[in-house]
Structures are given as structure tokens and as C-alpha cells.
Design an enzyme around this catalytic site. Structure first.
Site, PDB file in Angstrom:
ATOM      1  CG  ASP A  92      -2.005  -1.027   1.167  1.00  0.00           C
ATOM      2  OD1 ASP A  92      -2.097  -1.731   0.141  1.00  0.00           O
ATOM      3  OD2 ASP A  92      -2.762  -1.133   2.144  1.00  0.00           O
ATOM      4  CG  ASP A 106     -13.063  -2.083  -1.844  1.00  0.00           C
ATOM      5  OD1 ASP A 106     -12.478  -3.129  -2.156  1.00  0.00           O
ATOM      6  OD2 ASP A 106     -12.734  -0.970  -2.286  1.00  0.00           O
TER       7      ASP A 106
END
Length: 232
Positions: free
Chosen positions: A8, A125
């Protein structure tokens, strides 16, 4: 079953968040060096441009380009892909799969990019049974309904359990609601047992992040287990 180590990106550095919260960032260092270590064991990784996810357009493509150039890794990349130009730029630098979340529900946009680029992946998500949008700050339709809609355009999905992401608590129990599409799980994967559960549930791959960074499990162990598991 495929295992995708995750990086990330925020401010050019490799970080992890807790449950996707921007105020819970933990920095792990140089993403290129981390990618180099992953490249010793795998040929493809998962990258999320967190700045892009929060701000609405990719901010770390330069770092991604360096990772591709210096490691030769294949990349699936998400985070802020809400314009045609952003998607095109990612493919120009060598990204293999662009992951589209919020903008996937603009079906005119989705039809255009899937007609022009290979490997477009939809991001589901999940938070409280609904799709989390715009950096996980807004709530959309039910996950199952989102899947039924988007499968008309894509055959590759990343399902992320927002409440499990970065928690090291193991995976969600998930009803197998999808078909033959490539379906990859992210969120809380922290053991070989999690991979076995995901394979049994029909997932074709798993994304692993914080568990690797914190030393809860070795990538070598996960890969050894994964090669014995069938793809979903």
C-alpha cells in the site's frame, strides 16, 4: 491458488492502514526494496495507491513504474482510477491489471475501459454487506447486487473485507455467491489456515499484507500451501 503480497502506497512509502482508516497509518519503508524482496518468491503483487483512493486520482504511479522497471514484477493496481486517462497511464507504464472501485458503477465508463484494455478488475470492498466507495468513506449497493451488475463487464474481481483489513484477525466467513470469475480475497489473511478456508470457499487468490510485514506468517509458507490448493 494464487498468493499476492501487497504494497500500500502513501506519500511514496509503503504503509498499512487499520480497517482502511487514514489516521491509522503505519510506515514500513521503501516500496521498491520491499518489492525486490517479494520478487525473489513471486512474479506478481498487489499494489494500492492509498493517496489515489482518498483523493480520486492516482498519486504514486511514478513509484509503481520504478517497481516494474527495477523488479520485473507483474502488477495489479488499484486506488483512484476514476478517469480514462488514469487507467490509460497505468497501462502505459506496464501495469497488468487496473482495479476499479468507485468508478466501476459508472457503467458507461466501465464499458469503455473494458473494451479498450485487458485485465480490468472490479473491486468489491465490503462493509456491513454493502460496497464501500470513495476511499471506503461512502456506502453503495449490496455486495451481491454489485457483483451481479459488474459481472456483465468484467471477469476478475477483488473482494476486500474492510472490517478485516489490516487487523491480522483472520478472514471473514463468506457465502460463495459468485460464478466462474476470478475472485480474489483481501482483508485479514494471516495464516496458511486462512488460505485453506478461502480455497474451500471458492476464491482463486488471496492478498496478504500486514501479516507479512509484522512477521505473523512467512510468504514461503503461504506459497507452499497455496500450490497444493485448487483455484476457485
Amino acid at each position: 491458488m494464487e498468493v499476492y503480497p501487497a504494497i500500500d502506497l502513501m506519500g511514496g512509502k509503503a504503509v498499512r492502514l487499520y480497517k482502511g482508516r487514514r489516521d491509522s497509518v503505519k510506515v514500513y519503508g521503501d516500496p521498491v526494496k520491499i518489492a525486490e524482496r517479494f520478487a525473489e518468491l513471486v512474479d506478481k503483487i498487489h499494489i494500492v495507491d492509498l493517496d489515489g483512493a482518498f483523493e480520486g486520482f492516482p498519486r504514486n504511479l511514478g513509484v509503481v513504474a520504478r517497481i516494474i522497471e527495477e523488479t520485473g514484477l507483474r502488477i495489479q493496481l488499484g486506488g483512484g482510477f476514476r478517469t480514462y486517462g488514469a487507467v490509460a497511464r497505468a497501462y502505459e507504464i506496464g501495469v497488468e491489471n487496473v482495479i476499479i472501485g468507485t468508478k466501476a458503477f459508472d457503467l458507461e465508463f466501465l464499458e469503455k475501459v473494458t473494451s479498450e484494455f485487458e485485465g480490468i478488475t472490479a473491486s468489491l470492498d465490503a462493509k456491513d454487506g454493502r460496497v464501500a466507495l470513495r476511499g471506503w468513506l461512502e456506502s453503495g449497493m449490496e455486495v451481491k447486487e454489485a457483483y451481479k451488475l459488474l459481472r456483465n463487464y468484467v471477469d476478475r474481481f477483488v473482494y476486500t473485507s474492510v472490517e478485516r483489513d489490516g487487523t491480522l484477525t483472520g478472514i471473514d466467513e463468506i457465502e460463495h455467491f459468485w460464478g466462474s470469475e476470478e475472485f480474489i480475497y483481501a482483508g485479514g489473511v494471516s495464516s496458511a489456515a486462512d488460505l485453506r478456508k478461502l480455497s474451500k470457499a471458492g476464491f482463486s487468490g488471496a492478498i496478504v499484507g500486514k501479516a507479512l510485514y509484522e512477521g505473523h506468517v512467512a510468504l514461503e509458507e503461504l506459497l507452499e500451501v497455496a500450490k497444493c490448493l485448487p483455484k476457485g
